[in-house]
Design an enzyme around this catalytic site. Structure first.
Site, PDB file in Angstrom:
ATOM      1  N   THR A 127       0.724  -1.246   0.058  1.00 13.95           N
ATOM      2  CA  THR A 127      -0.093   0.250  -0.039  1.00 13.95           C
ATOM      3  C   THR A 127       0.961   1.165  -0.094  1.00 13.95           C
ATOM      4  O   THR A 127       1.860   1.368   0.411  1.00 13.95           O
ATOM      5  CB  THR A 127      -0.892   0.129   1.083  1.00 13.95           C
ATOM      6  N   ALA A 174       2.068   2.805  -2.498  1.00 15.27           N
ATOM      7  CA  ALA A 174       3.147   2.454  -3.620  1.00 15.27           C
ATOM      8  C   ALA A 174       3.592   3.488  -4.421  1.00 15.27           C
ATOM      9  O   ALA A 174       4.362   3.481  -5.399  1.00 15.27           O
ATOM     10  CB  ALA A 174       2.712   1.046  -4.331  1.00 15.27           C
ATOM     11  N   SER A 175       2.531   4.458  -4.626  1.00 18.05           N
ATOM     12  CA  SER A 175       2.799   5.557  -5.793  1.00 18.05           C
ATOM     13  C   SER A 175       4.046   6.385  -5.333  1.00 18.05           C
ATOM     14  O   SER A 175       4.190   7.173  -6.282  1.00 18.05           O
ATOM     15  CB  SER A 175       1.487   6.364  -5.733  1.00 18.05           C
ATOM     16  N   SER A 176       4.571   6.532  -4.197  1.00 22.85           N
ATOM     17  CA  SER A 176       5.590   7.569  -4.131  1.00 22.85           C
ATOM     18  C   SER A 176       6.565   6.911  -2.948  1.00 22.85           C
ATOM     19  O   SER A 176       6.211   6.003  -2.001  1.00 22.85           O
ATOM     20  CB  SER A 176       5.152   8.731  -3.802  1.00 22.85           C
ATOM     21  N   GLY A 177       7.642   7.808  -2.822  1.00 25.95           N
ATOM     22  CA  GLY A 177       8.309   7.581  -1.423  1.00 25.95           C
ATOM     23  C   GLY A 177       8.867   6.269  -1.062  1.00 25.95           C
ATOM     24  O   GLY A 177       9.397   5.512  -2.055  1.00 25.95           O
ATOM     25  N   GLY A 213       7.362   3.547  -0.465  1.00 25.51           N
ATOM     26  CA  GLY A 213       6.569   2.543  -1.036  1.00 25.51           C
ATOM     27  C   GLY A 213       7.066   2.214  -2.421  1.00 25.51           C
ATOM     28  O   GLY A 213       7.298   0.918  -2.876  1.00 25.51           O
ATOM     29  N   SER A 224       7.018   4.294  12.648  1.00 29.77           N
ATOM     30  CA  SER A 224       7.766   5.677  12.645  1.00 29.77           C
ATOM     31  C   SER A 224       8.716   5.931  14.083  1.00 29.77           C
ATOM     32  O   SER A 224       8.498   5.090  14.977  1.00 29.77           O
ATOM     33  CB  SER A 224       7.025   7.117  12.572  1.00 29.77           C
ATOM     34  N   TYR A 255      -0.310  11.877  14.713  1.00 31.42           N
ATOM     35  CA  TYR A 255       0.549  10.960  13.790  1.00 31.42           C
ATOM     36  C   TYR A 255       1.442   9.977  14.791  1.00 31.42           C
ATOM     37  O   TYR A 255       1.565   8.871  14.468  1.00 31.42           O
ATOM     38  CB  TYR A 255       1.727  11.733  13.131  1.00 31.42           C
TER      39      TYR A 255
HETATM   40  N1  LIG Z   1       9.075  10.370   5.316  1.00 30.02           N
HETATM   41  C1  LIG Z   1       9.594  10.050   6.423  1.00 30.02           C
HETATM   42  O1  LIG Z   1      10.359  10.536   7.073  1.00 30.02           O
HETATM   43  C2  LIG Z   1       9.060   9.022   7.183  1.00 30.02           C
HETATM   44  C3  LIG Z   1       7.829   8.169   6.673  1.00 30.02           C
HETATM   45  N2  LIG Z   1       7.295   7.165   7.536  1.00 30.02           N
HETATM   46  C4  LIG Z   1       6.075   6.533   7.026  1.00 30.02           C
HETATM   47  O2  LIG Z   1       6.407   5.965   5.836  1.00 30.02           O
HETATM   48  C5  LIG Z   1       5.319   5.586   4.912  1.00 30.02           C
HETATM   49  C6  LIG Z   1       5.399   6.141   3.607  1.00 30.02           C
HETATM   50  O3  LIG Z   1       5.480   7.513   3.521  1.00 30.02           O
HETATM   51  P1  LIG Z   1       6.732   8.393   2.673  1.00 30.02           P
HETATM   52  O4  LIG Z   1       7.063   7.559   1.540  1.00 30.02           O
HETATM   53  O5  LIG Z   1       7.475   9.252   3.467  1.00 30.02           O
HETATM   54  O6  LIG Z   1       5.507   9.497   2.107  1.00 30.02           O
HETATM   55  P2  LIG Z   1       4.674   9.645   0.791  1.00 30.02           P
HETATM   56  O7  LIG Z   1       3.885  10.817   1.052  1.00 30.02           O
HETATM   57  O8  LIG Z   1       5.436   9.763  -0.403  1.00 30.02           O
HETATM   58  O9  LIG Z   1       4.173   8.282   0.643  1.00 30.02           O
HETATM   59  C7  LIG Z   1       2.838   8.116   1.300  1.00 30.02           C
HETATM   60  C8  LIG Z   1       1.922   7.093   0.419  1.00 30.02           C
HETATM   61  O10 LIG Z   1       0.578   6.850   1.223  1.00 30.02           O
HETATM   62  C9  LIG Z   1      -0.227   6.868   0.160  1.00 30.02           C
HETATM   63  N3  LIG Z   1      -1.501   7.182   0.814  1.00 30.02           N
HETATM   64  C10 LIG Z   1      -1.724   8.594   1.776  1.00 30.02           C
HETATM   65  N4  LIG Z   1      -3.177   8.522   2.039  1.00 30.02           N
HETATM   66  C11 LIG Z   1      -3.627   7.391   1.621  1.00 30.02           C
HETATM   67  C12 LIG Z   1      -5.137   7.071   1.402  1.00 30.02           C
HETATM   68  N5  LIG Z   1      -5.993   7.538   2.103  1.00 30.02           N
HETATM   69  N6  LIG Z   1      -5.383   5.805   0.743  1.00 30.02           N
HETATM   70  C13 LIG Z   1      -4.243   5.190   0.086  1.00 30.02           C
HETATM   71  N7  LIG Z   1      -3.043   5.493   0.094  1.00 30.02           N
HETATM   72  C14 LIG Z   1      -2.642   6.597   0.686  1.00 30.02           C
HETATM   73  C15 LIG Z   1       0.046   8.062  -0.952  1.00 30.02           C
HETATM   74  O11 LIG Z   1      -0.625   7.960  -1.791  1.00 30.02           O
HETATM   75  P3  LIG Z   1      -0.722   9.296  -2.697  1.00 30.02           P
HETATM   76  O12 LIG Z   1       0.237   9.524  -3.700  1.00 30.02           O
HETATM   77  O13 LIG Z   1      -2.241   9.081  -3.454  1.00 30.02           O
HETATM   78  O14 LIG Z   1      -0.900  10.507  -1.836  1.00 30.02           O
HETATM   79  C16 LIG Z   1       1.735   7.664  -0.884  1.00 30.02           C
HETATM   80  O15 LIG Z   1       1.643   6.471  -1.873  1.00 30.02           O
HETATM   81  C17 LIG Z   1       4.243   6.358   5.922  1.00 30.02           C
HETATM   82  O16 LIG Z   1       3.346   5.266   6.459  1.00 30.02           O
HETATM   83  C18 LIG Z   1       4.817   7.306   6.843  1.00 30.02           C
HETATM   84  O17 LIG Z   1       4.094   7.555   7.961  1.00 30.02           O
HETATM   85  C19 LIG Z   1       7.728   6.961   8.952  1.00 30.02           C
HETATM   86  C20 LIG Z   1       8.842   7.500   9.628  1.00 30.02           C
HETATM   87  C21 LIG Z   1       9.579   8.527   8.662  1.00 30.02           C
HETATM   88  C1  LIG Z   2      18.261  21.036  11.139  1.00 26.78           C
HETATM   89  C2  LIG Z   2      17.072  20.116  10.654  1.00 26.78           C
HETATM   90  C3  LIG Z   2      17.600  18.647  10.054  1.00 26.78           C
HETATM   91  C4  LIG Z   2      15.938  20.881  10.862  1.00 26.78           C
HETATM   92  C5  LIG Z   2      14.596  20.016  10.423  1.00 26.78           C
HETATM   93  C6  LIG Z   2      13.783  20.008  11.598  1.00 26.78           C
HETATM   94  C7  LIG Z   2      12.460  19.452  11.391  1.00 26.78           C
HETATM   95  C8  LIG Z   2      11.813  19.830  10.143  1.00 26.78           C
HETATM   96  C9  LIG Z   2      12.694  17.886  11.284  1.00 26.78           C
HETATM   97  C10 LIG Z   2      13.564  17.534  12.662  1.00 26.78           C
HETATM   98  C11 LIG Z   2      13.186  16.077  12.905  1.00 26.78           C
HETATM   99  C12 LIG Z   2      12.286  15.600  11.799  1.00 26.78           C
HETATM  100  C13 LIG Z   2      11.413  14.355  11.684  1.00 26.78           C
HETATM  101  C14 LIG Z   2      10.454  14.159  10.913  1.00 26.78           C
HETATM  102  C15 LIG Z   2       9.920  15.379  10.244  1.00 26.78           C
HETATM  103  C16 LIG Z   2      10.817  16.706   9.988  1.00 26.78           C
HETATM  104  C17 LIG Z   2      11.644  16.849  11.497  1.00 26.78           C
HETATM  105  C18 LIG Z   2      10.663  17.343  12.419  1.00 26.78           C
HETATM  106  C19 LIG Z   2       9.532  13.159  11.069  1.00 26.78           C
HETATM  107  C20 LIG Z   2       8.290  13.495  12.002  1.00 26.78           C
HETATM  108  C21 LIG Z   2       8.874  12.757   9.586  1.00 26.78           C
HETATM  109  C22 LIG Z   2       7.900  11.758   9.701  1.00 26.78           C
HETATM  110  C23 LIG Z   2       8.321  10.564  10.820  1.00 26.78           C
HETATM  111  O1  LIG Z   2       7.625   9.507  10.525  1.00 26.78           O
HETATM  112  C24 LIG Z   2       9.059  10.862  11.565  1.00 26.78           C
HETATM  113  C25 LIG Z   2      10.209  12.056  11.405  1.00 26.78           C
HETATM  114  C26 LIG Z   2      11.131  12.064  12.801  1.00 26.78           C
HETATM  115  C27 LIG Z   2      12.008  13.318  12.483  1.00 26.78           C
END
Ligand SMILES: NC(=O)C1=CN([C@@H]2O[C@H](COP(=O)(O)OP(=O)(O)OC[C@H]3O[C@@H](n4cnc5c(N)ncnc54)[C@H](OP(=O)(O)O)[C@@H]3O)[C@@H](O)[C@H]2O)C=CC1
Ligand SMILES: CC(C)=CCC[C@@H](C)[C@H]1CC[C@H]2C3=C(CC[C@]12C)[C@@]1(C)CCC(=O)C[C@@H]1CC3
Length: 314
Positions: free
Chosen positions: A8, A10-13, A15, A171, A193
């Site tokens: 799930t 899978a469209s970005s990041g 996934g 996370s 979150y």
């Molecule tokens: N980025 C980070 O630093 C961190 C991310 N995570 C977790 O990693 C996972 C992936 O996030 P990340 O790749 O970073 O972010 P993205 O926003 O790139 O990816 C999120 C994905 O979830 C999909 N999505 C969101 N809402 C829905 C919905 N209602 N139904 C179906 N699909 C949905 C999005 O689809 P769409 O393209 O349609 O929006 C997208 O494919 C998340 O669970 C996030 O919480 C955890 C820790 C850190």
């Molecule tokens: C100097 C520097 C890196 C500043 C950035 C400050 C904040 C924007 C980041 C610091 C810790 C980060 C963090 C996340 C988002 C961006 C910060 C708050 C997450 C909450 C993103 C989604 C997650 O699931 C966990 C991440 C933890 C750390």
């Protein structure tokens, strides 16, 4: 026998990177990608096939924040497949994020800054809202939609010749103190979150207790801090670009600064290669990257999970 893997979000990041990495590991899997709509599914499928032209990739559409959509996709999956070997429960949202830079500055003075920079504890809040089903949107999308999907797919996941696997993307922001059983949807606070991710950790523990006997195993992973659509919504893109050199430096002290979706998917891919019987149900598997860019996986105990289990709340 070809393994069927559902992903799930899978469209970005993370996934999307995960899909590509799984195909690098085993080009014979049947990868089923779940995206929000047909356009995204097809665009994602094309992106994956561009790098893995021989791959078997099918698509399903689901909005995890909408129960009717979840029930519909579960029906479709039950019709299409006889079993699912891996389900990556990865989709997630963090709406209206707010960073408290004053608290971050205070952390710098009090020596808590590294903890804040890796967990976002005390510096990050969100504003949540009710979705069309009357549920808190973050809880519904990150956890409940996935949970209902799993329960609806039990017949494809349990009692198979080989164990099936659930792998939840949690996370480092998951925090026990943000979660309360009396407000499990987090309607009252501003850390929906964090609460949803802690609830995810606990759900995985409880699912293991309930389903291991039937050959279904659940794990949680943390991708670290990844630059993705989710993080790009937290600060303006130009600011992230300015911060990038600082983040590479921080990585020498904070191994969870994986930064790329590819690195972030390290733990997901590692779990794909492990025998589930050898994993610890109370552990979260963290993707980590060294200062010099080498990726690895670090297991860490889930805070409070053992106590939660002992209290018998499962
Ligand atoms: N980025 C980070 O630093 C961190 C991310 N995570 C977790 O990693 C996972 C992936 O996030 P990340 O790749 O970073 O972010 P993205 O926003 O790139 O990816 C999120 C994905 O979830 C999909 N999505 C969101 N809402 C829905 C919905 N209602 N139904 C179906 N699909 C949905 C999005 O689809 P769409 O393209 O349609 O929006 C997208 O494919 C998340 O669970 C996030 O919480 C955890 C820790 C850190
Ligand atoms: C100097 C520097 C890196 C500043 C950035 C400050 C904040 C924007 C980041 C610091 C810790 C980060 C963090 C996340 C988002 C961006 C910060 C708050 C997450 C909450 C993103 C989604 C997650 O699931 C966990 C991440 C933890 C750390």
């Amino acid at each position: 026998m070809e393994r069927v893997v559902l992903v799930t979000g899978a469209s970005s990041g993370v996934g999307l990177a995960l899909c590509r990495r799984l195909l690098e590991e085993d080009g014979r899997i049947h990868l089923c990608i779940a995206c929000r709509n047909v356009q995204k599914s097809e665009a994602t499928r094309d992106l994956i096939l561009a790098t893995h032209p021989a791959a078997r990739v099918s698509t399903v559409e689901v909005d995890l924040g909408n129960l009717v959509s979840v029930l519909r996709v579960a029906r479709e999956l039950r019709c299409r497949f006889q079993r699912l070997d891996f389900v990556y429960l990865n989709a997630g949202i963090m709406p209206n994020p707010h960073v408290n830079f004053k608290a971050l500055w205070h952390g710098l003075l009090t020596g808590k800054v590294l903890h804040m920079l890796t967990t976002a504890e005390g510096i990050m809040t969100q504003t949540d809202r009710l979705n069309g089903d009357g549920l808190q949107e973050v809880f519904a999308t990150n956890l409940f939609g996935h949970f209902i999907l799993v329960r609806q797919l039990e017949c494809l996941l349990c009692g198979n010749e080989k164990p099936s696997r659930l792998i939840w993307t949690s996370s480092s922001n998951a925090r026990e103190s943000a979660f309360s059983l009396s407000d499990y949807q987090h309607a009252k606070g501003q850390e929906s979150y964090s609460s949803s991710k802690y609830a995810t950790d606990l759900t995985s523990v409880v699912l293991n207790r309930k389903f291991n006997k039937q050959g279904l195993y659940s794990s949680v992973v943390c991708p670290g801090l990844v630059m993705s659509n989710m993080t790009y919504r937290i600060l303006p893109v130009f600011l992230w670009k300015l911060l990038m050199p600082i983040m590479w430096l921080i990585r020498f002290f904070a191994k969870t600064y994986t930064l790329t979706p590819y690195n972030g998917a390290e733990a997901h891919v590692w779990l794909f290669k492990q025998k589930p019987e050898h994993l610890d149900a109370l552990v979260k598997y963290h993707s980590c990257t060294s200062g010099l860019g080498k990726s690895y996986v670090e297991p860490r105990k889930v805070n409070g999970a053992a106590a939660f289990c002992c209290r018998g709340l499962g």
